[in-house]
Scaffold this active site. Structure first.
Site, mmCIF file in Angstrom:
data_model
loop_
_atom_site.group_PDB
_atom_site.id
_atom_site.type_symbol
_atom_site.label_atom_id
_atom_site.label_comp_id
_atom_site.label_asym_id
_atom_site.label_seq_id
_atom_site.Cartn_x
_atom_site.Cartn_y
_atom_site.Cartn_z
ATOM 1 N N ALA A 140 53.602 34.037 35.680
ATOM 2 C CA ALA A 140 52.286 34.528 36.089
ATOM 3 C C ALA A 140 51.221 33.519 35.711
ATOM 4 O O ALA A 140 51.362 32.771 34.738
ATOM 5 C CB ALA A 140 51.985 35.883 35.438
ATOM 6 N N ASP A 141 50.169 33.493 36.493
ATOM 7 C CA ASP A 141 49.043 32.620 36.196
ATOM 8 C C ASP A 141 47.783 33.232 36.771
ATOM 9 O O ASP A 141 47.830 33.972 37.760
ATOM 10 C CB ASP A 141 49.244 31.220 36.774
ATOM 11 C CG ASP A 141 48.238 30.229 36.204
ATOM 12 O OD1 ASP A 141 48.421 29.797 35.051
ATOM 13 O OD2 ASP A 141 47.247 29.925 36.900
ATOM 14 N N GLN A 142 46.659 32.919 36.147
ATOM 15 C CA GLN A 142 45.377 33.450 36.592
ATOM 16 C C GLN A 142 44.367 32.315 36.702
ATOM 17 O O GLN A 142 44.262 31.478 35.803
ATOM 18 C CB GLN A 142 44.883 34.503 35.598
ATOM 19 C CG GLN A 142 43.744 35.364 36.098
ATOM 20 C CD GLN A 142 43.488 36.538 35.154
ATOM 21 O OE1 GLN A 142 43.253 36.331 33.973
ATOM 22 N NE2 GLN A 142 43.538 37.747 35.670
ATOM 23 N N LYS B 49 56.196 27.984 36.046
ATOM 24 C CA LYS B 49 56.573 28.645 34.794
ATOM 25 C C LYS B 49 57.888 29.398 34.960
ATOM 26 O O LYS B 49 58.788 29.298 34.116
ATOM 27 C CB LYS B 49 55.465 29.624 34.364
ATOM 28 C CG LYS B 49 54.169 28.968 33.939
ATOM 29 C CD LYS B 49 53.088 30.016 33.702
ATOM 30 C CE LYS B 49 51.744 29.392 33.420
ATOM 31 N NZ LYS B 49 50.669 30.396 33.239
ATOM 32 N N ALA C 199 48.270 35.486 40.039
ATOM 33 C CA ALA C 199 49.481 35.162 40.783
ATOM 34 C C ALA C 199 50.709 35.545 39.971
ATOM 35 O O ALA C 199 50.715 35.438 38.745
ATOM 36 C CB ALA C 199 49.524 33.676 41.111
#
Length: 202
Positions: free
Chosen positions: A78-80, A62, A115
């Site tokens: 960001a990622d979850q 991203k 993250a």
């Protein structure tokens, strides 16, 4: 005078209201630009299975996707990911899938892996992943239905069918992890990086 010291605008590669609020509350001025990537295709092609590695991969992709169009800017991706043992969860497609996820999570402890990655001129210059352990309480079918009725379409916008900062708090009996990790942006390590790079004034 603002806190941001960068010569180009700070960019958040997300339209997440929670992430935008976290950065705004930290006093950082930024632009929010959605990253146009196919997350599920990238995840499948990577053949990764570790939820932390998947989170870092997607956060980085991203950030790089937006960075490619904004030279000079620092871009936050960001990622979850949510893992129940070895099983990974994605955002539910609708109410039936949200109900199925909640049934599976009820009475158990799952992990949220949040993250963050920062890209500059298309290169990842920082990444970190933080973990929160979430224990959901046992719930009856009537309680699940009442929650889904009250939460409405919001259940499809977050992995696990809940938003802890909203009605999702009713689902839990114990939480281990910091607030920022749970909301999807490991803010403390991110701010530490920005300070090291002399990009913030405090």
């Amino acid at each position: 005078m603002g806190l941001w010291l960068g010569t180009s605008p700070l960019i958040l590669a997300s339209q997440s209201s929670a992430r935008k609020l976290l950065l705004a509350n930290a006093g950082l001025e930024f632009k929010a630009i959605t990253a146009d990537i196919d997350e599920r295709a990238i995840q499948a092609a990577s053949k990764l299975s570790d939820p932390r590695e998947i989170g870092l991969l997607l956060a980085g992709e991203k950030a790089k996707a937006v960075s490619a169009h904004h030279p000079g800017s620092y871009v936050i991706g960001a990622d979850q990911t949510l893992a129940l043992g070895s099983r990974l969860f994605n955002k539910p497609a609708g109410r039936p899938q949200a109900l199925a996820q909640l049934r599976d999570l009820a009475g158990k402890c799952h992990e949220l892996n949040s993250a963050v990655a920062v890209a500059h001129d298309g290169t990842i210059v920082f990444e970190d992943v933080s973990i929160a352990r979430m224990t959901m309480r046992e719930m009856t079918e009537d309680e699940l239905a009442a929650y889904l009725d009250a939460a409405g379409n919001a259940v499809t916008t977050s992995v696990g069918a809940y938003q802890l900062e909203s009605l999702g708090i009713h689902l839990f009996e114990r939480i281990e992890g910091d607030h920022f990790t749970i909301l999807g942006l490991p803010l403390l390590p991110l701010l530490a990086f920005l300070r090291r790079e002399r990009l913030v004034a405090v």
